[in-house]
Write a protein that holds these residues in place. Sequence first.
Motif, PDB file in Angstrom:
ATOM      1  N   UNK A 101     -13.959  28.453 -55.698  1.00  0.00           N
ATOM      2  CA  UNK A 101     -12.398  27.972 -56.103  1.00  0.00           C
ATOM      3  C   UNK A 101     -11.695  28.568 -54.823  1.00  0.00           C
ATOM      4  N   UNK A 102     -11.814  29.936 -54.649  1.00  0.00           N
ATOM      5  CA  UNK A 102     -10.534  29.900 -53.363  1.00  0.00           C
ATOM      6  C   UNK A 102     -11.043  29.149 -52.203  1.00  0.00           C
TER       7      UNK A 102
ATOM      8  N   UNK B  64     -18.077  34.301 -57.982  1.00  0.00           N
ATOM      9  CA  UNK B  64     -19.070  33.347 -57.243  1.00  0.00           C
ATOM     10  C   UNK B  64     -17.953  32.312 -57.189  1.00  0.00           C
ATOM     11  N   UNK B  65     -17.971  31.905 -58.566  1.00  0.00           N
ATOM     12  CA  UNK B  65     -16.960  30.838 -59.007  1.00  0.00           C
ATOM     13  C   UNK B  65     -16.198  30.814 -58.541  1.00  0.00           C
TER      14      UNK B  65
ATOM     15  N   UNK C 132     -10.227  22.275 -58.673  1.00  0.00           N
ATOM     16  CA  UNK C 132     -11.064  21.631 -58.066  1.00  0.00           C
ATOM     17  C   UNK C 132     -11.969  20.902 -58.658  1.00  0.00           C
ATOM     18  N   UNK C 133     -12.901  20.372 -58.519  1.00  0.00           N
ATOM     19  CA  UNK C 133     -13.815  20.118 -59.026  1.00  0.00           C
ATOM     20  C   UNK C 133     -15.305  20.609 -58.318  1.00  0.00           C
ATOM     21  N   UNK C 134     -15.804  20.333 -59.262  1.00  0.00           N
ATOM     22  CA  UNK C 134     -16.305  19.130 -60.774  1.00  0.00           C
ATOM     23  C   UNK C 134     -16.389  19.928 -61.656  1.00  0.00           C
ATOM     24  N   UNK C 135     -15.710  21.506 -62.251  1.00  0.00           N
ATOM     25  CA  UNK C 135     -15.422  21.641 -63.297  1.00  0.00           C
ATOM     26  C   UNK C 135     -13.879  21.619 -63.628  1.00  0.00           C
ATOM     27  N   UNK C 136     -13.210  21.572 -62.656  1.00  0.00           N
ATOM     28  CA  UNK C 136     -11.725  21.302 -62.800  1.00  0.00           C
ATOM     29  C   UNK C 136     -11.317  23.237 -63.666  1.00  0.00           C
ATOM     30  N   UNK C 137     -11.449  24.091 -63.680  1.00  0.00           N
ATOM     31  CA  UNK C 137     -11.421  25.108 -64.312  1.00  0.00           C
ATOM     32  C   UNK C 137     -10.599  26.353 -63.183  1.00  0.00           C
TER      33      UNK C 137
END
Length: 167
Positions: free
Chosen positions: A140-141, A135-136, A32-37
């Motif tokens: 991603x979910x 929240x992050x 998942x962008x933009x952080x790809x975590x």
Amino acid sequence: MNIILQASLQTLNKSEVILKQLCNTQLCDATVSPYYSSIGTHLRHILDFYDCILKGAPNNMVDLTARSRNKRVEEDCHEALNYLKKIIDHLKAFQFNETQLIRVVDDLGTGKIEIPYTYGALLSQANSHTIHHYAIINYIFDRLHIKINDSDFGFNPSTPKESLINK
């Protein structure tokens, strides 16, 4: 039990609920962008924060930069659940005075600094930090089309409930 610890435990229990709904592939998916975590990296980070507090408590010196960063916790739901259980068990037994001063080492972007805190302030920060990462994770979910059974996951308790309904 202290109200701040109760809040932290209530918040952390949401990690168990989501970990039991995920498979390892979902836990470590970093597409998942933009952080790809991944969900796993965020959960590990949350637990590492509490681990630092618990490890530093005997010396009244908490180094938030000295996280364990166990990669297996990020990739394996069983490992993550074990780490979560360890943190929860230690928090349940944690004895502290919420107004007691402690020293906290952190890096706010300019290098490590030492900051005076109280246990109450640090545990309150840990709880808010957890909700922020939830929240992050919730983002991603959404992008991975993962549905969880918790309509207020990732929302601060002070968020008006009508905001949750209209999402």
